[in-house]
Design a protein around this motif. Sequence first.
Motif, PDB file in Angstrom:
ATOM      1  N   GLU A   1      -4.208   2.609  -9.655  1.00  0.00           N
ATOM      2  CA  GLU A   1      -3.994   2.811  -8.231  1.00  0.00           C
ATOM      3  C   GLU A   1      -5.135   3.689  -7.749  1.00  0.00           C
ATOM      4  OE1 GLU A   1      -0.696   4.786  -5.332  1.00  0.00           O
ATOM      5  OE2 GLU A   1       0.000   3.621  -7.056  1.00  0.00           O
ATOM      6  N   GLY A   2      -5.900   3.186  -6.816  1.00  0.00           N
ATOM      7  CA  GLY A   2      -7.062   3.908  -6.319  1.00  0.00           C
ATOM      8  C   GLY A   2      -8.278   3.664  -7.197  1.00  0.00           C
ATOM      9  N   LEU A   3      -9.393   4.206  -6.761  1.00  0.00           N
ATOM     10  CA  LEU A   3     -10.655   4.037  -7.468  1.00  0.00           C
ATOM     11  C   LEU A   3     -10.748   5.100  -8.558  1.00  0.00           C
ATOM     12  CD1 LEU A   3     -13.285   2.455  -7.536  1.00  0.00           C
ATOM     13  CD2 LEU A   3     -14.217   4.031  -5.858  1.00  0.00           C
ATOM     14  N   VAL A   4     -10.551   4.675  -9.815  1.00  0.00           N
ATOM     15  CA  VAL A   4     -10.546   5.582 -10.961  1.00  0.00           C
ATOM     16  C   VAL A   4     -11.609   5.106 -11.940  1.00  0.00           C
ATOM     17  CG1 VAL A   4      -9.169   6.498 -12.867  1.00  0.00           C
ATOM     18  CG2 VAL A   4      -8.082   6.043 -10.665  1.00  0.00           C
TER      19      VAL A   4
ATOM     20  N   VAL B   1      -6.083  -0.567  -3.867  1.00  0.00           N
ATOM     21  CA  VAL B   1      -6.385   0.353  -2.772  1.00  0.00           C
ATOM     22  C   VAL B   1      -5.568  -0.026  -1.543  1.00  0.00           C
ATOM     23  CG1 VAL B   1      -8.729   0.774  -3.633  1.00  0.00           C
ATOM     24  CG2 VAL B   1      -8.348  -1.012  -1.922  1.00  0.00           C
ATOM     25  N   ALA B   2      -5.651   0.810  -0.530  1.00  0.00           N
ATOM     26  CA  ALA B   2      -4.945   0.550   0.726  1.00  0.00           C
ATOM     27  C   ALA B   2      -5.405  -0.786   1.303  1.00  0.00           C
ATOM     28  CB  ALA B   2      -5.212   1.674   1.718  1.00  0.00           C
TER      29      ALA B   2
ATOM     30  N   GLU C   1     -11.648  -1.771   5.900  1.00  0.00           N
ATOM     31  CA  GLU C   1     -12.675  -0.729   5.787  1.00  0.00           C
ATOM     32  C   GLU C   1     -12.633  -0.064   4.410  1.00  0.00           C
ATOM     33  OE1 GLU C   1     -15.200  -0.169   7.860  1.00  0.00           O
ATOM     34  OE2 GLU C   1     -14.370  -1.882   8.951  1.00  0.00           O
ATOM     35  N   VAL C   2     -11.440   0.195   3.905  1.00  0.00           N
ATOM     36  CA  VAL C   2     -11.295   0.786   2.565  1.00  0.00           C
ATOM     37  C   VAL C   2     -11.814  -0.196   1.522  1.00  0.00           C
ATOM     38  CG1 VAL C   2      -9.630   1.600   0.846  1.00  0.00           C
ATOM     39  CG2 VAL C   2      -9.361   2.253   3.248  1.00  0.00           C
ATOM     40  N   VAL C   3     -11.482  -1.465   1.668  1.00  0.00           N
ATOM     41  CA  VAL C   3     -11.942  -2.488   0.729  1.00  0.00           C
ATOM     42  C   VAL C   3     -13.466  -2.528   0.701  1.00  0.00           C
ATOM     43  CG1 VAL C   3     -11.989  -4.967   0.246  1.00  0.00           C
ATOM     44  CG2 VAL C   3      -9.844  -3.872   0.923  1.00  0.00           C
TER      45      VAL C   3
ATOM     46  N   ALA D   1      -7.901  -4.804  -5.471  1.00  0.00           N
ATOM     47  CA  ALA D   1      -6.578  -5.387  -5.282  1.00  0.00           C
ATOM     48  C   ALA D   1      -5.904  -4.700  -4.104  1.00  0.00           C
ATOM     49  CB  ALA D   1      -5.728  -5.194  -6.536  1.00  0.00           C
ATOM     50  N   VAL D   2      -5.177  -5.482  -3.325  1.00  0.00           N
ATOM     51  CA  VAL D   2      -4.451  -4.916  -2.183  1.00  0.00           C
ATOM     52  C   VAL D   2      -3.039  -5.504  -2.140  1.00  0.00           C
ATOM     53  CG1 VAL D   2      -6.495  -4.450  -0.761  1.00  0.00           C
ATOM     54  CG2 VAL D   2      -5.380  -6.666  -0.596  1.00  0.00           C
ATOM     55  N   ALA D   3      -2.114  -4.703  -1.606  1.00  0.00           N
ATOM     56  CA  ALA D   3      -0.743  -5.155  -1.373  1.00  0.00           C
ATOM     57  C   ALA D   3      -0.515  -5.115   0.133  1.00  0.00           C
ATOM     58  CB  ALA D   3       0.252  -4.254  -2.097  1.00  0.00           C
ATOM     59  N   PRO D   4      -0.941  -6.159   0.835  1.00  0.00           N
ATOM     60  CA  PRO D   4      -0.884  -6.141   2.298  1.00  0.00           C
ATOM     61  C   PRO D   4       0.539  -6.271   2.846  1.00  0.00           C
ATOM     62  CG  PRO D   4      -1.742  -8.233   1.517  1.00  0.00           C
ATOM     63  CD  PRO D   4      -1.514  -7.382   0.312  1.00  0.00           C
TER      64      PRO D   4
END
Length: 176
Positions: free
Chosen positions: A20-23, A31-32, A36-38, A51-54
Amino acid sequence: MELRLGTRVVFPGVFTVMTEGLVEGADIAEVAADPEVVRAVRAAPRAPVVAVAPASEEQAAACVRAGAGLLIGDAFAGVAAATGAALLCSAPERAAGVRPDGVLVRAADPYEAERLAGAGWAVVVDAAEPAVASVFAWTGARVFRTADPDATRQVLDMVASIIGIRPPAVSRRGLA
Protein backbone atom coordinates in the motif's frame (compact mmCIF):
# COMPACT_ATOMS: atom_id res chain seq x y z
CA MET A 1 0.92 -18.37 -17.89
CA GLU A 2 2.79 -15.09 -17.84
CA LEU A 3 1.13 -12.16 -16.14
CA ARG A 4 1.06 -8.74 -17.84
CA LEU A 5 0.77 -5.74 -15.53
CA GLY A 6 1.02 -2.50 -17.46
CA THR A 7 4.35 -2.65 -19.29
CA ARG A 8 5.74 -5.40 -17.04
CA VAL A 9 5.65 -9.11 -17.74
CA VAL A 10 5.86 -11.47 -14.77
CA PHE A 11 6.82 -14.98 -15.83
CA PRO A 12 5.59 -18.15 -14.11
CA GLY A 13 7.64 -18.99 -11.04
CA VAL A 14 8.37 -15.35 -10.23
CA PHE A 15 6.87 -13.93 -7.05
CA THR A 16 5.64 -10.34 -6.96
CA VAL A 17 5.33 -8.08 -3.90
CA MET A 18 2.51 -5.54 -3.58
CA THR A 19 2.34 -2.76 -0.99
CA GLU A 20 0.00 0.00 0.00
CA GLY A 21 1.65 3.20 -1.15
CA LEU A 22 5.02 3.68 -2.77
CA VAL A 23 7.43 1.50 -0.76
CA GLU A 24 10.99 0.66 -1.76
CA GLY A 25 11.23 -2.96 -2.88
CA ALA A 26 7.63 -3.29 -4.04
CA ASP A 27 6.76 -4.47 -7.54
CA ILE A 28 3.19 -3.15 -7.32
CA ALA A 29 2.13 -0.05 -5.37
CA GLU A 30 -1.52 0.47 -4.46
CA VAL A 31 -2.12 4.23 -4.38
CA ALA A 32 -5.06 6.60 -4.13
CA ALA A 33 -7.37 6.42 -7.13
CA ASP A 34 -6.47 9.92 -8.29
CA PRO A 35 -4.97 10.46 -11.76
CA GLU A 36 -2.52 13.05 -10.38
CA VAL A 37 -1.23 10.60 -7.75
CA VAL A 38 -0.93 7.89 -10.41
CA ARG A 39 1.10 10.22 -12.66
CA ALA A 40 3.38 11.21 -9.78
CA VAL A 41 4.10 7.57 -8.88
CA ARG A 42 4.69 6.62 -12.53
CA ALA A 43 7.21 9.48 -12.78
CA ALA A 44 9.31 8.08 -9.92
CA PRO A 45 12.58 6.35 -10.82
CA ARG A 46 12.12 2.57 -11.04
CA ALA A 47 8.38 3.07 -10.71
CA PRO A 48 6.40 -0.02 -9.74
CA VAL A 49 3.19 -1.08 -11.40
CA VAL A 50 0.47 1.25 -10.12
CA ALA A 51 -2.69 -0.31 -8.67
CA VAL A 52 -5.82 1.61 -7.75
CA ALA A 53 -9.14 0.76 -6.08
CA PRO A 54 -11.42 3.35 -7.69
CA ALA A 55 -14.90 4.34 -6.59
CA SER A 56 -16.44 4.54 -10.07
CA GLU A 57 -15.87 3.37 -13.63
CA GLU A 58 -15.09 6.94 -14.69
CA GLN A 59 -12.42 7.24 -12.01
CA ALA A 60 -11.02 3.85 -13.03
CA ALA A 61 -10.75 4.89 -16.68
CA ALA A 62 -9.09 8.19 -15.73
CA CYS A 63 -6.52 6.36 -13.58
CA VAL A 64 -5.72 3.92 -16.39
CA ARG A 65 -5.23 6.85 -18.79
CA ALA A 66 -2.85 8.35 -16.19
CA GLY A 67 -0.80 5.13 -16.09
CA ALA A 68 -2.41 2.71 -13.63
CA GLY A 69 -1.78 -0.87 -14.72
CA LEU A 70 -4.00 -2.72 -12.22
CA LEU A 71 -7.59 -2.06 -11.20
CA ILE A 72 -8.81 -3.54 -7.92
CA GLY A 73 -12.44 -4.62 -7.69
CA ASP A 74 -14.92 -6.85 -9.49
CA ALA A 75 -16.95 -3.84 -10.65
CA PHE A 76 -14.15 -2.67 -12.95
CA ALA A 77 -13.92 -5.68 -15.26
CA GLY A 78 -15.55 -3.67 -18.06
CA VAL A 79 -13.01 -0.86 -17.73
CA ALA A 80 -10.11 -3.33 -17.58
CA ALA A 81 -11.42 -5.13 -20.67
CA ALA A 82 -11.86 -1.88 -22.59
CA THR A 83 -8.51 -0.34 -21.64
CA GLY A 84 -6.25 -3.39 -21.44
CA ALA A 85 -5.51 -2.86 -17.75
CA ALA A 86 -5.14 -5.85 -15.43
CA LEU A 87 -7.85 -6.64 -12.88
CA LEU A 88 -7.63 -7.96 -9.32
CA CYS A 89 -10.94 -9.67 -8.59
CA SER A 90 -12.56 -12.09 -6.16
CA ALA A 91 -13.17 -14.93 -8.64
CA PRO A 92 -12.17 -15.69 -12.24
CA GLU A 93 -15.77 -15.49 -13.46
CA ARG A 94 -15.88 -11.85 -12.26
CA ALA A 95 -13.30 -10.92 -14.92
CA ALA A 96 -15.51 -11.34 -17.99
CA GLY A 97 -13.84 -9.79 -21.03
CA VAL A 98 -10.49 -9.14 -19.33
CA ARG A 99 -7.50 -10.69 -21.11
CA PRO A 100 -6.49 -13.90 -19.28
CA ASP A 101 -2.90 -12.73 -18.71
CA GLY A 102 -4.26 -9.68 -16.88
CA VAL A 103 -6.47 -11.43 -14.33
CA LEU A 104 -5.36 -11.72 -10.71
CA VAL A 105 -7.64 -13.55 -8.29
CA ARG A 106 -7.61 -12.98 -4.53
CA ALA A 107 -7.45 -16.11 -2.38
CA ALA A 108 -8.43 -16.20 1.28
CA ASP A 109 -6.79 -19.46 2.33
CA PRO A 110 -4.06 -21.84 1.09
CA TYR A 111 -6.56 -24.39 -0.23
CA GLU A 112 -8.25 -21.78 -2.39
CA ALA A 113 -4.86 -20.48 -3.54
CA GLU A 114 -3.77 -23.99 -4.55
CA ARG A 115 -7.04 -24.62 -6.43
CA LEU A 116 -6.88 -21.32 -8.33
CA ALA A 117 -3.17 -21.62 -9.12
CA GLY A 118 -3.71 -25.19 -10.29
CA ALA A 119 -6.34 -23.89 -12.71
CA GLY A 120 -3.78 -21.46 -14.13
CA TRP A 121 -4.83 -18.20 -12.46
CA ALA A 122 -2.43 -15.67 -10.95
CA VAL A 123 -3.28 -15.68 -7.24
CA VAL A 124 -3.02 -12.65 -4.92
CA VAL A 125 -2.90 -13.07 -1.14
CA ASP A 126 -2.64 -10.79 1.86
CA ALA A 127 0.55 -11.90 3.60
CA ALA A 128 0.86 -9.91 6.81
CA GLU A 129 3.55 -12.25 8.16
CA PRO A 130 6.45 -13.80 6.25
CA ALA A 131 5.48 -17.26 7.53
CA VAL A 132 2.03 -16.84 5.97
CA ALA A 133 3.65 -15.78 2.70
CA SER A 134 5.76 -18.94 2.67
CA VAL A 135 2.69 -21.19 2.98
CA PHE A 136 0.86 -19.35 0.21
CA ALA A 137 3.97 -19.37 -2.02
CA TRP A 138 4.23 -23.12 -1.56
CA THR A 139 0.59 -23.52 -2.68
CA GLY A 140 1.09 -21.47 -5.85
CA ALA A 141 0.27 -17.84 -5.05
CA ARG A 142 2.23 -15.34 -7.16
CA VAL A 143 1.41 -11.88 -5.78
CA PHE A 144 1.82 -11.06 -2.08
CA ARG A 145 0.27 -7.96 -0.53
CA THR A 146 2.34 -6.96 2.49
CA ALA A 147 3.52 -4.05 4.62
CA ASP A 148 7.05 -5.50 4.85
CA PRO A 149 8.35 -6.10 1.32
CA ASP A 150 11.95 -6.85 2.37
CA ALA A 151 11.08 -9.66 4.80
CA THR A 152 8.45 -11.02 2.42
CA ARG A 153 10.89 -10.99 -0.51
CA GLN A 154 13.47 -12.83 1.61
CA VAL A 155 11.05 -15.61 2.53
CA LEU A 156 9.78 -15.84 -1.07
CA ASP A 157 13.36 -16.24 -2.31
CA MET A 158 13.85 -19.02 0.24
CA VAL A 159 10.69 -20.82 -0.89
CA ALA A 160 11.72 -20.43 -4.54
CA SER A 161 15.07 -22.05 -3.74
CA ILE A 162 13.45 -24.92 -1.83
CA ILE A 163 10.99 -25.74 -4.62
CA GLY A 164 13.71 -25.41 -7.25
CA ILE A 165 12.63 -22.25 -9.08
CA ARG A 166 15.87 -20.41 -8.32
CA PRO A 167 19.31 -21.37 -7.05
CA PRO A 168 20.07 -20.75 -3.37
CA ALA A 169 21.78 -17.44 -2.53
CA VAL A 170 24.55 -19.32 -0.70
CA SER A 171 25.31 -23.01 -0.94
CA ARG A 172 27.22 -24.58 1.94
CA ARG A 173 27.88 -28.15 2.79
CA GLY A 174 28.24 -29.41 6.31
CA LEU A 175 31.87 -30.44 6.53
CA ALA A 176 33.32 -31.76 9.74
